[in-house]
Motif scaffolding. Structure first.
Motif, PDB file in Angstrom:
ATOM      1  N   ALA A 134       0.970  -1.086  -0.064  1.00 24.00           N
ATOM      2  CA  ALA A 134      -0.046   0.022   0.007  1.00 24.00           C
ATOM      3  C   ALA A 134       0.942   1.234  -0.001  1.00 24.00           C
ATOM      4  O   ALA A 134       0.465   2.330  -0.545  1.00 24.00           O
ATOM      5  N   ARG A 135       1.919   1.128   0.632  1.00 21.92           N
ATOM      6  CA  ARG A 135       2.761   2.188   0.816  1.00 21.92           C
ATOM      7  C   ARG A 135       3.535   2.650  -0.436  1.00 21.92           C
ATOM      8  O   ARG A 135       3.953   3.859  -0.867  1.00 21.92           O
ATOM      9  N   CYS A 136       3.750   1.568  -1.395  1.00 20.53           N
ATOM     10  CA  CYS A 136       4.414   1.536  -2.639  1.00 20.53           C
ATOM     11  C   CYS A 136       3.343   1.853  -3.744  1.00 20.53           C
ATOM     12  O   CYS A 136       3.702   2.159  -4.748  1.00 20.53           O
ATOM     13  N   GLY A 137       2.024   2.341  -3.275  1.00 19.92           N
ATOM     14  CA  GLY A 137       1.168   2.868  -4.288  1.00 19.92           C
ATOM     15  C   GLY A 137       0.285   1.615  -4.728  1.00 19.92           C
ATOM     16  O   GLY A 137      -0.612   1.578  -5.664  1.00 19.92           O
ATOM     17  N   ALA A 138       0.443   0.295  -4.323  1.00 17.92           N
ATOM     18  CA  ALA A 138      -0.386  -0.981  -4.840  1.00 17.92           C
ATOM     19  C   ALA A 138      -1.465  -1.480  -3.754  1.00 17.92           C
ATOM     20  O   ALA A 138      -1.248  -2.429  -3.589  1.00 17.92           O
ATOM     21  N   ALA A 316      13.164  -1.450  -3.735  1.00 14.46           N
ATOM     22  CA  ALA A 316      14.661  -1.408  -3.310  1.00 14.46           C
ATOM     23  C   ALA A 316      15.573  -0.902  -4.436  1.00 14.46           C
ATOM     24  O   ALA A 316      16.411  -0.210  -3.858  1.00 14.46           O
ATOM     25  N   HIS A 317      14.963  -0.786  -5.699  1.00 12.42           N
ATOM     26  CA  HIS A 317      15.670   0.061  -6.474  1.00 12.42           C
ATOM     27  C   HIS A 317      15.665   1.732  -6.403  1.00 12.42           C
ATOM     28  O   HIS A 317      16.675   2.474  -6.272  1.00 12.42           O
ATOM     29  N   LEU A 318      14.356   2.087  -6.022  1.00 12.65           N
ATOM     30  CA  LEU A 318      14.438   3.301  -5.615  1.00 12.65           C
ATOM     31  C   LEU A 318      15.077   3.747  -4.408  1.00 12.65           C
ATOM     32  O   LEU A 318      15.643   4.810  -4.224  1.00 12.65           O
ATOM     33  N   GLY A 325      21.485   9.684  -4.196  1.00 11.23           N
ATOM     34  CA  GLY A 325      20.967  11.152  -4.398  1.00 11.23           C
ATOM     35  C   GLY A 325      20.651  11.469  -5.881  1.00 11.23           C
ATOM     36  O   GLY A 325      20.284  12.570  -6.321  1.00 11.23           O
ATOM     37  N   ARG A 326      20.016  10.610  -6.498  1.00  9.74           N
ATOM     38  CA  ARG A 326      19.565  10.627  -7.936  1.00  9.74           C
ATOM     39  C   ARG A 326      18.080  10.776  -7.922  1.00  9.74           C
ATOM     40  O   ARG A 326      17.557  11.323  -8.716  1.00  9.74           O
ATOM     41  N   VAL A 327      17.401  10.376  -6.768  1.00 16.07           N
ATOM     42  CA  VAL A 327      16.175  10.861  -6.660  1.00 16.07           C
ATOM     43  C   VAL A 327      15.670  11.287  -5.346  1.00 16.07           C
ATOM     44  O   VAL A 327      16.750  11.249  -4.103  1.00 16.07           O
ATOM     45  N   THR A 328      14.693  11.860  -4.956  1.00 15.01           N
ATOM     46  CA  THR A 328      14.305  12.190  -3.502  1.00 15.01           C
ATOM     47  C   THR A 328      13.155  11.438  -2.963  1.00 15.01           C
ATOM     48  O   THR A 328      12.404  11.245  -4.006  1.00 15.01           O
ATOM     49  N   LEU A 329      13.054  11.408  -1.886  1.00 13.12           N
ATOM     50  CA  LEU A 329      12.002  10.390  -1.225  1.00 13.12           C
ATOM     51  C   LEU A 329      11.005  11.481  -0.329  1.00 13.12           C
ATOM     52  O   LEU A 329      11.568  11.987   0.469  1.00 13.12           O
ATOM     53  N   ARG A 336       5.006   6.247   0.013  1.00 11.89           N
ATOM     54  CA  ARG A 336       6.380   6.709  -0.384  1.00 11.89           C
ATOM     55  C   ARG A 336       6.273   7.233  -1.591  1.00 11.89           C
ATOM     56  O   ARG A 336       5.754   6.495  -2.693  1.00 11.89           O
ATOM     57  N   ARG A 337       6.787   8.239  -1.828  1.00  9.70           N
ATOM     58  CA  ARG A 337       6.720   8.941  -3.216  1.00  9.70           C
ATOM     59  C   ARG A 337       8.148   9.600  -3.467  1.00  9.70           C
ATOM     60  O   ARG A 337       8.786  10.064  -2.736  1.00  9.70           O
ATOM     61  N   TYR A 338       8.362   9.269  -4.838  1.00  8.84           N
ATOM     62  CA  TYR A 338       9.826   9.692  -5.261  1.00  8.84           C
ATOM     63  C   TYR A 338       9.574  10.599  -6.562  1.00  8.84           C
ATOM     64  O   TYR A 338       8.772  10.645  -7.251  1.00  8.84           O
ATOM     65  N   ASN A 339      10.901  11.408  -6.548  1.00  7.53           N
ATOM     66  CA  ASN A 339      10.896  12.397  -7.600  1.00  7.53           C
ATOM     67  C   ASN A 339      12.366  12.510  -8.063  1.00  7.53           C
ATOM     68  O   ASN A 339      13.271  12.382  -7.231  1.00  7.53           O
ATOM     69  N   ALA A 340      12.666  12.609  -9.405  1.00  2.70           N
ATOM     70  CA  ALA A 340      13.842  12.834 -10.017  1.00  2.70           C
ATOM     71  C   ALA A 340      14.356  13.742  -9.385  1.00  2.70           C
ATOM     72  O   ALA A 340      14.032  14.896  -9.505  1.00  2.70           O
TER      73      ALA A 340
END
Length: 341
Positions: A134-138, A316-318, A325-329, A336-340
């Motif tokens: 659920a936290r991963c959007g699924a 795990a890849h995120l 430091g390639r994405v922000t959490l 959990r949401r990520y942005n480039a």
């Protein structure tokens, strides 16, 4: 194939006892799993009987296959004194646990598998996964996991006779097996190195044709891909060996396959990052846009447990991308949401 390895049958799934090095044999065993039909067990001589590594999924067909293969070598099942598991997944561990109860065969496994073994509950095989999904959007996958009916599964399961630590030594004919902790696929995965024979019993850590799932267990660690990559690099710091995997044919070089797996995950990290740049924000959105398995299937075409594993692998890849430091959490208790970056 190097000089210390012995030629194998063209079809690695051929039943029987196949020599892989002097005094060491590979035994392919049947699995009741769609898409993964065989696991390799390995048998070698110990000081007071046989040592059997990863003896399969508990059941009559599996026990018959082991018994028949041992008979080819002039042995009985009762000659086995110790079973060693590389990790706690059912296709590696449950037959050994059953024999612990019925035949008194000793069972040992890596110490950090205790988290998932002690936490296992037949009424809830994935106790933490619905929340993680659920936290991963699924959310839809989380609901389907909650609805799984596991009543009457009946597969024997429980703690071993002893826990193995990194660096432990297990006496065998012509030397020792060295226990090497290789967390990643599971929290307590170990491999066994037999330096005099020049072989590595690699379990699911290094597989010749596929890459293992990450964190697909009752009590996964927080950063399984980071651990997996570190464990792969650990093997590169050691002398190269013949690869004796749990699934697939014997490999001529552990190092060669490790480099291929590291390259795969570098490419996967780039693919995940590109999808974030394109607008994806969580592991589920990324997983739905990537191809899966060698057949390059879409996420929705996979079985439920493989969809679950795929989403967790992308998470795990995120985590690695965030660590680099390639994405922000942006994390809350619910998402959990990520942005480039």
């Amino acid at each position: 194939m190097p000089a210390n390895a012995i030629d194998q049958p063209d079809d690695w799934t051929t039943p029987g006892a196949h020599p892989v090095a002097p005094g060491i044999h590979r035994i392919p065993l049947p699995l009741p799993i769609t898409g993964l039909t065989i696991v390799n067990a390995y048998v070698l001589e110990g000081p007071d009987g046989l040592v059997l590594i990863d003896p399969g999924w508990a059941g009559p067909a599996n026990e018959r296959a082991v018994t028949t293969a041992l008979a080819e070598l002039g042995h009985r099942l009762g000659d086995v004194r110790v079973c060693l598991a590389t990790h706690h997944h059912w296709d590696h561990y449950t037959q050994a646990f059953a024999w612990r109860e019925t035949l008194g065969i000793q069972l040992r496994i890596g110490e950090n598998e205790r988290f998932s073994i002690d936490g296992f509950d037949t009424a809830s095989p994935f106790p933490n996964h619905p929340e993680l999904l659920a936290r991963c959007g699924a959310e839809e996958l989380a609901e389907r996991v909650l609805a799984i009916d596991v009543s009457g599964a009946g597969t024997p399961y429980g703690p071993p006779d002893g826990w193995l630590r990194d660096g432990d030594r297990i006496p065998v004919r012509d030397g020792e097996l060295e226990v090497i902790a290789t967390p990643g696929h599971t929290r307590g995965h170990v491999v066994y190195a037999h330096s005099p024979a020049g072989v590595l019993f690699a379990g699911d850590h290094v597989l010749p044709a596929i890459t293992p799932s990450l964190g697909f267990e009752v009590a996964p660690e927080a950063t399984p891909l980071r651990s997996f990559i570190s464990s792969l690099k650990l093997l590169l710091a050691r002398p190269d060996t013949v690869l004796l995997p749990a699934h697939g044919p014997v490999g001529a070089s552990t190092h060669t396959r490790v480099h291929e797996i590291l390259d795969h995950h570098r490419d996967r990290l780039d693919e995940v990052n590109e999808l974030l740049v394109a607008g994806a924000t969580n592991a589920y959105e990324v997983a739905r846009q990537l191809p899966w398995t060698r057949h390059r299937r879409q996420l929705d075409a996979l079985q439920l447990e493989h969809q679950l594993s795929a989403v967790m692998e992308i998470e795990a890849h995120l985590d690695v991308l965030a660590h680099l430091g390639r994405v922000t959490l942006d994390e809350t208790p619910a998402a959990r949401r990520y942005n480039a970056a």
